[in-house]
Write a protein that holds these residues in place. Sequence first.
Motif: not given
Length: 81
Positions: A49-62
């Motif tokens: 969730a922190k990664i997604c917040a910083v990168l402004e993305c969704q888990p599926g993007d990672l």
Amino acid sequence: MPIRVTLDLMLNRRKMKAKDLAQRIGITEANLSLLRTGKVKGLRFETLAKICAVLECQPGDLLAHDPDESDLTTGDEDGAP
């Protein structure tokens, strides 16, 4: 492993260095490196969730899934038959 981490791709898209991401989400560069290279077997949802917040993305993007027949026939790590 059929789950592939595509974090480097998102870092490139956001023009962000892994070192900066590690600092912003509060993990070591070493642990982020292990995640980026796919050498971890798990990831806390809180960290994701922190990664997604910083990168402004969704888990599926990672994460990407490379299907493999052995996914359905391996042991019962999750308690399934």
